[in-house]
Motif scaffolding. Structure first.
Motif, PDB file in Angstrom:
ATOM      1  N   TYR A  58     -11.864   7.565   2.775  1.00  0.00           N
ATOM      2  CA  TYR A  58     -10.763   6.208   2.984  1.00  0.00           C
ATOM      3  C   TYR A  58     -11.229   4.944   3.472  1.00  0.00           C
ATOM      4  O   TYR A  58     -10.998   4.208   3.080  1.00  0.00           O
ATOM      5  CB  TYR A  58      -9.937   6.722   4.137  1.00  0.00           C
TER       6      TYR A  58
ATOM      7  N   ASN B  53      -0.810   7.086   7.655  1.00  0.00           N
ATOM      8  CA  ASN B  53      -0.638   5.767   8.405  1.00  0.00           C
ATOM      9  C   ASN B  53      -2.012   5.308   8.938  1.00  0.00           C
ATOM     10  O   ASN B  53      -2.183   4.808   9.989  1.00  0.00           O
ATOM     11  CB  ASN B  53       0.299   5.852   9.669  1.00  0.00           C
TER      12      ASN B  53
ATOM     13  N   ASN C   1       4.592   4.741   3.965  1.00  0.00           N
ATOM     14  CA  ASN C   1       4.073   6.035   4.468  1.00  0.00           C
ATOM     15  C   ASN C   1       4.899   7.205   3.871  1.00  0.00           C
ATOM     16  O   ASN C   1       4.693   8.318   4.184  1.00  0.00           O
ATOM     17  CB  ASN C   1       4.163   6.153   5.809  1.00  0.00           C
TER      18      ASN C   1
ATOM     19  N   ALA D 289      -4.267   3.257   6.615  1.00  0.00           N
ATOM     20  CA  ALA D 289      -4.745   2.537   5.688  1.00  0.00           C
ATOM     21  C   ALA D 289      -5.302   1.105   6.200  1.00  0.00           C
ATOM     22  O   ALA D 289      -6.524   0.940   5.882  1.00  0.00           O
ATOM     23  CB  ALA D 289      -3.689   2.247   4.493  1.00  0.00           C
ATOM     24  N   LEU D 290      -4.628   0.834   7.268  1.00  0.00           N
ATOM     25  CA  LEU D 290      -4.970  -0.645   7.725  1.00  0.00           C
ATOM     26  C   LEU D 290      -6.180  -0.463   8.794  1.00  0.00           C
ATOM     27  O   LEU D 290      -7.009  -1.460   9.124  1.00  0.00           O
ATOM     28  CB  LEU D 290      -3.843  -1.262   8.505  1.00  0.00           C
TER      29      LEU D 290
ATOM     30  N   PHE E   3     -10.413   1.795   1.021  1.00  0.00           N
ATOM     31  CA  PHE E   3      -9.846   0.743   1.453  1.00  0.00           C
ATOM     32  C   PHE E   3     -10.846  -0.432   1.571  1.00  0.00           C
ATOM     33  O   PHE E   3     -10.520  -1.649   1.314  1.00  0.00           O
ATOM     34  CB  PHE E   3      -9.174   1.004   2.646  1.00  0.00           C
TER      35      PHE E   3
ATOM     36  N   ILE F  71       0.620  -7.825   3.965  1.00  0.00           N
ATOM     37  CA  ILE F  71       0.307  -6.389   3.590  1.00  0.00           C
ATOM     38  C   ILE F  71       1.661  -5.505   4.183  1.00  0.00           C
ATOM     39  O   ILE F  71       1.836  -5.851   5.439  1.00  0.00           O
ATOM     40  CB  ILE F  71      -1.052  -6.034   4.108  1.00  0.00           C
ATOM     41  N   GLN F  72       1.948  -4.731   3.505  1.00  0.00           N
ATOM     42  CA  GLN F  72       2.991  -3.766   3.707  1.00  0.00           C
ATOM     43  C   GLN F  72       2.652  -2.585   3.237  1.00  0.00           C
ATOM     44  O   GLN F  72       2.542  -2.479   2.318  1.00  0.00           O
ATOM     45  CB  GLN F  72       4.368  -4.169   3.275  1.00  0.00           C
ATOM     46  N   THR F  73       2.739  -1.410   4.137  1.00  0.00           N
ATOM     47  CA  THR F  73       2.569  -0.090   3.894  1.00  0.00           C
ATOM     48  C   THR F  73       3.633   0.821   3.857  1.00  0.00           C
ATOM     49  O   THR F  73       4.678   0.563   4.502  1.00  0.00           O
ATOM     50  CB  THR F  73       1.574   0.802   4.861  1.00  0.00           C
TER      51      THR F  73
ATOM     52  N   TRP G  12      -9.318  -5.554   6.907  1.00  0.00           N
ATOM     53  CA  TRP G  12      -8.491  -6.359   6.269  1.00  0.00           C
ATOM     54  C   TRP G  12      -8.604  -8.020   6.377  1.00  0.00           C
ATOM     55  O   TRP G  12      -7.987  -8.507   5.704  1.00  0.00           O
ATOM     56  CB  TRP G  12      -7.087  -6.000   6.311  1.00  0.00           C
TER      57      TRP G  12
ATOM     58  N   ILE H 279       1.065  -1.186   0.084  1.00  0.00           N
ATOM     59  CA  ILE H 279       0.111  -0.034   0.046  1.00  0.00           C
ATOM     60  C   ILE H 279       0.924   1.078  -0.041  1.00  0.00           C
ATOM     61  O   ILE H 279       1.491   1.434   0.872  1.00  0.00           O
ATOM     62  CB  ILE H 279      -0.782   0.014   1.197  1.00  0.00           C
TER      63      ILE H 279
ATOM     64  N   ASP I 243       0.812   5.952   2.154  1.00  0.00           N
ATOM     65  CA  ASP I 243      -0.037   6.005   3.331  1.00  0.00           C
ATOM     66  C   ASP I 243       0.430   7.106   4.171  1.00  0.00           C
ATOM     67  O   ASP I 243       1.037   6.751   5.360  1.00  0.00           O
ATOM     68  CB  ASP I 243      -0.050   4.576   4.060  1.00  0.00           C
TER      69      ASP I 243
END
Length: 324
Positions: free
Chosen positions: A297, A15, A36, A17-18, A301, A32-34, A23, A9, A12
């Motif tokens: 958002y 911070n 930022n 998104a999650l 998402f 998943i890895q974001t 999810w 992602i 972000d």
């Protein structure tokens, strides 16, 4: 044990998104890895995303041209917030076997931000707030009345039509123009139809842009157009930067052809630290916040999760396809 797909992602910044969606339906199959931070270059994007099968984009923050797509051999699914993203080469994605999907969204947040810029400029809110906080002048400016003024809308689509409703509540006269707008459609929204762009620019006290960027609308507002506007008028752009000739806009503000401008979009984002738009007087600028709200958002998402679930099942929802 089945190897999980890797999902990145991007951008972000806040911070969130999650925490903006559930999810859990895909976490048993997707890691998943974001990110930022803004990666800043195509080479950095290619380097960082070599091992990801799924990439999630926030609007047009990180472009995905042909060169990037071609050098990400593992990429299988690209998801963007919104149902349009001019920074993705859809043809290149199709040729590389990459599925591209979008998400829905609300037209309310960009409408609200546009009015925040209008109100902030018309009542000199930044100047007065800074003066109050620094114990300088107590009232140093005289605001613009909105009641009785004319709002000119370039575009009367989802956002433009909502702009018209709010302007009418302020007691403003509203006129609208776009290449495809008809008098009948304008009248359906209680708006006066402007026969030409030039007529709208000459008559409006505030001009607000709500058009899609295309070959037809790129630099739609140029030097001559800005000179045509009233020197007391405001120009607001929360659509796409390239609809306005940026060099001409800087000249217009510096030379006071117009009274000021409100911007939320830029040809280069993030805006470089030494960019002239960071220094101009009578410019109220925000860092592309038009769509950045909790509600939007959540839509973006949650739809992203749905898109990934469908992909895992071998189907596609909300596809974005190249023009034939």
């Amino acid at each position: 044990m089945q190897t999980k797909l890797r999902c990145a992602i991007l951008d972000d910044y806040q911070n969130v998104a999650l925490s903006s969606a559930d999810w859990s339906p895909i976490l048993d199959r997707v890691e998943i890895q974001t990110f930022n931070h803004y990666m800043g270059s195509e080479d950095k994007v290619i380097q960082e995303l070599q091992n990801f099968e799924i990439v999630v984009l926030m609007r047009e923050r990180t472009p995905f041209p042909k060169r990037v797509i071609a050098q990400l051999p593992k990429l299988k699914l690209l998801i963007t917030s919104g149902m349009r993203n001019a920074s993705i080469d859809l043809k290149a994605a199709e040729e590389s076997g990459v599925t591209v999907c979008g998400t829905e969204g609300s037209s309310n947040p960009p409408t609200e931000l546009t009015w925040a810029l209008i109100l902030g400029l018309s009542r000199n809110l930044v100047t007065e707030n800074n003066a109050l906080r620094s114990n300088r002048n107590w009232q140093s400016t005289v605001g613009m009345d909105l009641y009785g003024k004319t709002l000119g809308l370039l575009g009367l689509g989802k956002v433009g039509s909502r702009m018209a409703v709010i302007a009418q509540a302020f007691g403003m006269k509203v006129i609208a123009w776009s290449e495809n707008l008809t008098q009948k459609r304008a009248e359906e929204h209680g708006v006066m139809w402007s026969e030409t762009k030039e007529q709208l620019l000459e008559q409006s006290d505030i001009v607000s842009i709500h058009l899609v960027l295309s070959d037809r609308t790129r630099h739609l507002i140029g030097r001559a157009d800005l000179q045509r506007m009233k020197n007391t008028a405001l120009l607001i752009n929360t659509s796409r930067a390239s609809i306005v000739d940026q060099e001409a806009l800087v000249e217009a503000i510096r030379n006071e052809w117009i009274a000021g401008a409100g911007l939320d979009v830029y040809e280069q984002e993030p805006l470089p630290v030494n960019h002239v738009l960071r220094t101009l007087p009578n410019l109220l600028a925000t860092p592309h916040l038009g769509y950045v709200t909790q509600g939007n958002y959540a839509i973006y998402f949650n739809h992203t999760v749905e898109n990934i679930e469908a992909f895992l099942k071998g189907t596609t929802i909300r596809p974005l396809l190249p023009e034939k």
